[in-house]
Design an enzyme around this catalytic site. Structure first.
Site, PDB file in Angstrom:
ATOM      1  N   LYS A 189       0.848  -1.186   0.000  1.00 28.22           N
ATOM      2  CA  LYS A 189       0.000   0.000   0.000  1.00 28.22           C
ATOM      3  C   LYS A 189       0.882   1.234   0.000  1.00 28.22           C
ATOM      4  O   LYS A 189       2.050   1.189   0.388  1.00 28.22           O
ATOM      5  CB  LYS A 189      -0.923   0.010   1.212  1.00 28.22           C
ATOM      6  N   ILE A 221       5.999   3.114   0.087  1.00 26.93           N
ATOM      7  CA  ILE A 221       5.248   1.894  -0.187  1.00 26.93           C
ATOM      8  C   ILE A 221       5.643   0.876   0.865  1.00 26.93           C
ATOM      9  O   ILE A 221       6.822   0.721   1.186  1.00 26.93           O
ATOM     10  CB  ILE A 221       5.517   1.367  -1.613  1.00 26.93           C
ATOM     11  N   CYS A 222       4.651   0.222   1.444  1.00 24.66           N
ATOM     12  CA  CYS A 222       4.919  -0.716   2.528  1.00 24.66           C
ATOM     13  C   CYS A 222       3.908  -1.849   2.450  1.00 24.66           C
ATOM     14  O   CYS A 222       2.972  -1.825   1.649  1.00 24.66           O
ATOM     15  CB  CYS A 222       4.845  -0.018   3.888  1.00 24.66           C
ATOM     16  N   LYS A 223       4.103  -2.840   3.268  1.00 27.15           N
ATOM     17  CA  LYS A 223       3.177  -3.959   3.330  1.00 27.15           C
ATOM     18  C   LYS A 223       1.840  -3.511   3.922  1.00 27.15           C
ATOM     19  O   LYS A 223       1.787  -2.592   4.736  1.00 27.15           O
ATOM     20  CB  LYS A 223       3.760  -5.089   4.184  1.00 27.15           C
TER      21      LYS A 223
END
Length: 270
Positions: free
Chosen positions: A114, A125-127
């Site tokens: 996300k 942007i990361c998990k």
């Protein structure tokens, strides 16, 4: 910490950085390109725009046309609202604004990821399971709290472990959990101290009675052995007083433990 997801989504990004994060803090979130200096940094978003945009989705294509690209499709920058041409960049996930040099997504984040925008306008942007991430810009380094991923009803409080005890003073019932060989409980109703069970005060009173007997014998022997010398040396009376004081103190403690109220456990909760 950082999980190694540092592959750039946009090869020519300058200050529009993408970072990666996992469930904890990601201090090593990767930045795509060398960041600009803080003095050229664009202003923070206004109060009408939230500082941290969680799960930011790409804006829709605008039907307007950019003066530089003729009829090429354009989108609005999420930071400065300038028009960005996306001609020839449809395969990319994000595009870089030529005015503020920040990144704007044009595609949904990859599966399991996300977008999150830092208050310094850096796009990360990361998990989707990440709860905290760190901005990779050296002059920001903010820790962004994303909160729980799947908020739901609070779990019921665990049942307290212990036993319900009937106070030996006021007979009210209270919960007590600290059961050891030296268990004294203070009732929350009458604020008086009692013993949980009779074993501990009985043992303490027995020891105090034995000490009192020992000090009594010692004091009697001291007085009998120094009776004649006390007529000459007045300091001997001080030793008598000290011995008698020990006898009185140990006797008082023995009586205290003998008279202590006992609180009885009712039933266990575990």
């Amino acid at each position: 910490m950082a999980d190694g997801e540092r592959s750039p989504l946009l090869s020519d990004l300058g200050d529009g950085a993408l970072g990666s994060g996992n469930g904890g803090v990601s201090p090593g979130a990767a930045s795509l390109g060398a960041p600009n200096k803080p003095q050229s940094f664009p202003p923070f978003p206004s109060s009408t725009q939230p500082p941290v945009l969680l799960s930011e989705n790409p804006p829709p294509y605008s039907p307007l046309t950019s003066p530089e690209s003729g009829s090429a499709p354009v989108i609005s920058c999420r930071v400065c609202q300038s028009l960005i041409s996306v001609e020839g960049k449809i395969h990319q996930h994000v595009v870089k604004c030529g005015v503020c040099n920040e990144a704007t997504p044009i595609k949904n984040a990859p599966a399991g990821k996300k977008y999150v925008r830092c208050p310094c306008n850096c796009l990360l942007i990361c998990k989707v399971t990440s709860q905290r991430i760190a901005c990779p810009r050296p002059y920001c380094k903010r820790i962004i709290n994303l909160g729980p991923v799947h908020p739901g009803p609070a779990s019921p409080d665990p049942q307290p472990a212990g036993a319900r005890v009937s106070c030996g003073h006021c007979s009210n019932t209270f919960l007590w959990t600290e059961f050891t060989d030296r268990t004294l409980a203070r009732c929350p109703h009458c604020r008086k101290v009692s013993s949980i069970g009779q074993r501990y005060p009985r043992r303490r009173s027995l020891w105090c009675y034995l000490l009192c007997l020992l000090f009594s014998i010692s004091a009697a022997g001291l007085i009998a052995g120094t009776w004649s010398q006390a007529q000459v040396y007045g300091g001997i009376y001080a030793s008598w007083a000290a011995a008698l004081l020990l006898v009185v103190l140990t006797l008082a403690r023995a009586l205290y433990w003998s008279c202590m109220r006992v609180s009885q456990p009712l039933h266990n909760l575990t």
